[in-house]
Motif scaffolding. Sequence first.
Motif, PDB file in Angstrom:
ATOM      1  N   UNK A   9       0.765  -1.095   0.115  1.00  0.00           N
ATOM      2  CA  UNK A   9      -0.036   0.041  -0.116  1.00  0.00           C
ATOM      3  C   UNK A   9       0.965   1.230  -0.146  1.00  0.00           C
ATOM      4  N   UNK A  10       0.286   2.369  -0.249  1.00  0.00           N
ATOM      5  CA  UNK A  10       1.060   3.639  -0.197  1.00  0.00           C
ATOM      6  C   UNK A  10       1.655   3.885   1.244  1.00  0.00           C
ATOM      7  N   UNK A  11       0.767   3.606   2.147  1.00  0.00           N
ATOM      8  CA  UNK A  11       1.521   3.586   3.485  1.00  0.00           C
ATOM      9  C   UNK A  11       2.771   2.743   3.816  1.00  0.00           C
ATOM     10  N   UNK A  12       2.524   1.481   3.425  1.00  0.00           N
ATOM     11  CA  UNK A  12       3.720   0.741   3.406  1.00  0.00           C
ATOM     12  C   UNK A  12       4.942   1.271   2.972  1.00  0.00           C
ATOM     13  N   UNK A  13       4.585   1.380   1.680  1.00  0.00           N
ATOM     14  CA  UNK A  13       5.843   1.972   0.699  1.00  0.00           C
ATOM     15  C   UNK A  13       6.655   3.256   1.552  1.00  0.00           C
ATOM     16  N   UNK A  14       5.644   4.203   1.992  1.00  0.00           N
ATOM     17  CA  UNK A  14       6.174   5.300   2.934  1.00  0.00           C
ATOM     18  C   UNK A  14       6.921   4.890   4.131  1.00  0.00           C
ATOM     19  N   UNK A  15       6.473   3.911   4.819  1.00  0.00           N
ATOM     20  CA  UNK A  15       7.028   3.321   5.872  1.00  0.00           C
ATOM     21  C   UNK A  15       8.346   2.796   5.699  1.00  0.00           C
ATOM     22  N   UNK A  16       8.518   2.071   4.625  1.00  0.00           N
ATOM     23  CA  UNK A  16       9.675   1.454   4.247  1.00  0.00           C
ATOM     24  C   UNK A  16      10.766   2.443   3.850  1.00  0.00           C
ATOM     25  N   UNK A  17      10.681   3.300   2.950  1.00  0.00           N
ATOM     26  CA  UNK A  17      11.276   4.483   2.581  1.00  0.00           C
ATOM     27  C   UNK A  17      11.741   5.042   3.676  1.00  0.00           C
ATOM     28  N   UNK A  18      10.722   5.475   4.799  1.00  0.00           N
ATOM     29  CA  UNK A  18      11.253   6.524   5.956  1.00  0.00           C
ATOM     30  C   UNK A  18      12.251   5.637   6.772  1.00  0.00           C
ATOM     31  N   UNK A  19      11.962   4.276   6.913  1.00  0.00           N
ATOM     32  CA  UNK A  19      13.020   3.663   7.582  1.00  0.00           C
ATOM     33  C   UNK A  19      14.403   3.706   7.165  1.00  0.00           C
ATOM     34  N   UNK A  20      14.480   3.620   5.616  1.00  0.00           N
ATOM     35  CA  UNK A  20      15.830   3.643   4.957  1.00  0.00           C
ATOM     36  C   UNK A  20      16.369   5.204   4.875  1.00  0.00           C
ATOM     37  N   UNK A  21      15.573   6.080   5.136  1.00  0.00           N
ATOM     38  CA  UNK A  21      16.015   7.526   5.539  1.00  0.00           C
ATOM     39  C   UNK A  21      16.392   7.473   6.750  1.00  0.00           C
ATOM     40  N   UNK A  22      15.908   6.984   7.940  1.00  0.00           N
ATOM     41  CA  UNK A  22      16.417   7.180   9.194  1.00  0.00           C
ATOM     42  C   UNK A  22      17.619   6.427   9.286  1.00  0.00           C
ATOM     43  N   UNK A  23      17.867   5.232   8.734  1.00  0.00           N
ATOM     44  CA  UNK A  23      18.833   4.401   9.020  1.00  0.00           C
ATOM     45  C   UNK A  23      19.910   4.760   8.168  1.00  0.00           C
ATOM     46  N   UNK A  24      19.767   5.712   7.275  1.00  0.00           N
ATOM     47  CA  UNK A  24      20.821   6.239   6.344  1.00  0.00           C
ATOM     48  C   UNK A  24      21.117   5.337   5.139  1.00  0.00           C
ATOM     49  N   UNK A  25      20.357   4.281   4.990  1.00  0.00           N
ATOM     50  CA  UNK A  25      20.399   3.978   3.585  1.00  0.00           C
ATOM     51  C   UNK A  25      20.293   4.612   2.490  1.00  0.00           C
ATOM     52  N   UNK A  26      19.280   5.581   2.854  1.00  0.00           N
ATOM     53  CA  UNK A  26      19.100   6.669   1.745  1.00  0.00           C
ATOM     54  C   UNK A  26      19.426   8.056   2.285  1.00  0.00           C
ATOM     55  N   UNK A  27      20.553   8.343   1.970  1.00  0.00           N
ATOM     56  CA  UNK A  27      21.210   9.681   2.473  1.00  0.00           C
ATOM     57  C   UNK A  27      20.699  10.991   2.276  1.00  0.00           C
ATOM     58  N   UNK A  28      21.066  11.903   3.257  1.00  0.00           N
ATOM     59  CA  UNK A  28      20.645  13.189   2.686  1.00  0.00           C
ATOM     60  C   UNK A  28      20.918  13.665   1.346  1.00  0.00           C
ATOM     61  N   UNK A  29      19.953  14.259   0.578  1.00  0.00           N
ATOM     62  CA  UNK A  29      20.478  14.773  -0.844  1.00  0.00           C
ATOM     63  C   UNK A  29      20.420  13.712  -1.828  1.00  0.00           C
ATOM     64  N   UNK A  30      20.158  12.256  -1.464  1.00  0.00           N
ATOM     65  CA  UNK A  30      20.397  11.049  -2.605  1.00  0.00           C
ATOM     66  C   UNK A  30      18.917  11.163  -3.228  1.00  0.00           C
ATOM     67  N   UNK A  31      18.996  10.894  -4.459  1.00  0.00           N
ATOM     68  CA  UNK A  31      17.886  10.642  -5.321  1.00  0.00           C
ATOM     69  C   UNK A  31      17.173   9.409  -4.793  1.00  0.00           C
TER      70      UNK A  31
END
Length: 250
Positions: A9-31
Amino acid sequence: MTTRPRRTTARSIADDLRDQIRDGSLAPGQALPTSRELAELYGVTYKTVGAGIDVLKAEGLVVGEQGGRRRVRADRAIVWNLTAFERGNRRDSVAGDDWSTAIRDAGRDPAQHVTVSHGTADERIARWLNIEAGSPVVHRVRLRTVDGEPYQLATSTFPADLAEGSPLMEERDVSLPGGILASIGHPQVRIRDEISIRMPRPEESESLKLPPGTPVAEHARIGYGDSRPVRVMVTIAPGDRHKLVYELEV
């Protein structure tokens, strides 16, 4: 990227990407991955991907760029020390005012773009300056940039009789040792700060190039002379670009 979650779902996608942002897997400024890549990964439609990304935009974690690419919001915050700002031994000089000096000391490149206009005091300005609503005032608006990017919108308002014929009327970045008000015989001897947090008005979003979901701090600083208020400066500071600091003795 992580493996596809059970709930697509849209919510689960947001939750997954948010976790990656918070743990640094997706870094600030990264596309972020493209919509096509995310749709394939999660097994959903582009619409569902877009809805998930919109959740992160609303939370201020993701910003969109022209052309549709989305990035993790970069950390661009400056430290704005309001205890030291315009207090005590001010650092205004011919090279810049106290704000510009602090930004330059931090290794950044400040600039201020100034416009001056006449107007009349609305109810809020009249209260701050202790004058009648409708009294003539002068507005001095400064768009402050750091490294070429807009960081603050600061509007200083003065009683017209105080500002007329002074450097406050000049549409340029004027700075004098000790501050302009002190140089024209109206030094600030006391200040009062009022800070509120809110969402920006449309014109503020446009001037400061704010991504959707970006709150602002509205910092009103009223400067008092010996016998009356001499200035109120209302600064709009985007929440993603500032850390406000006060240091108080106890």
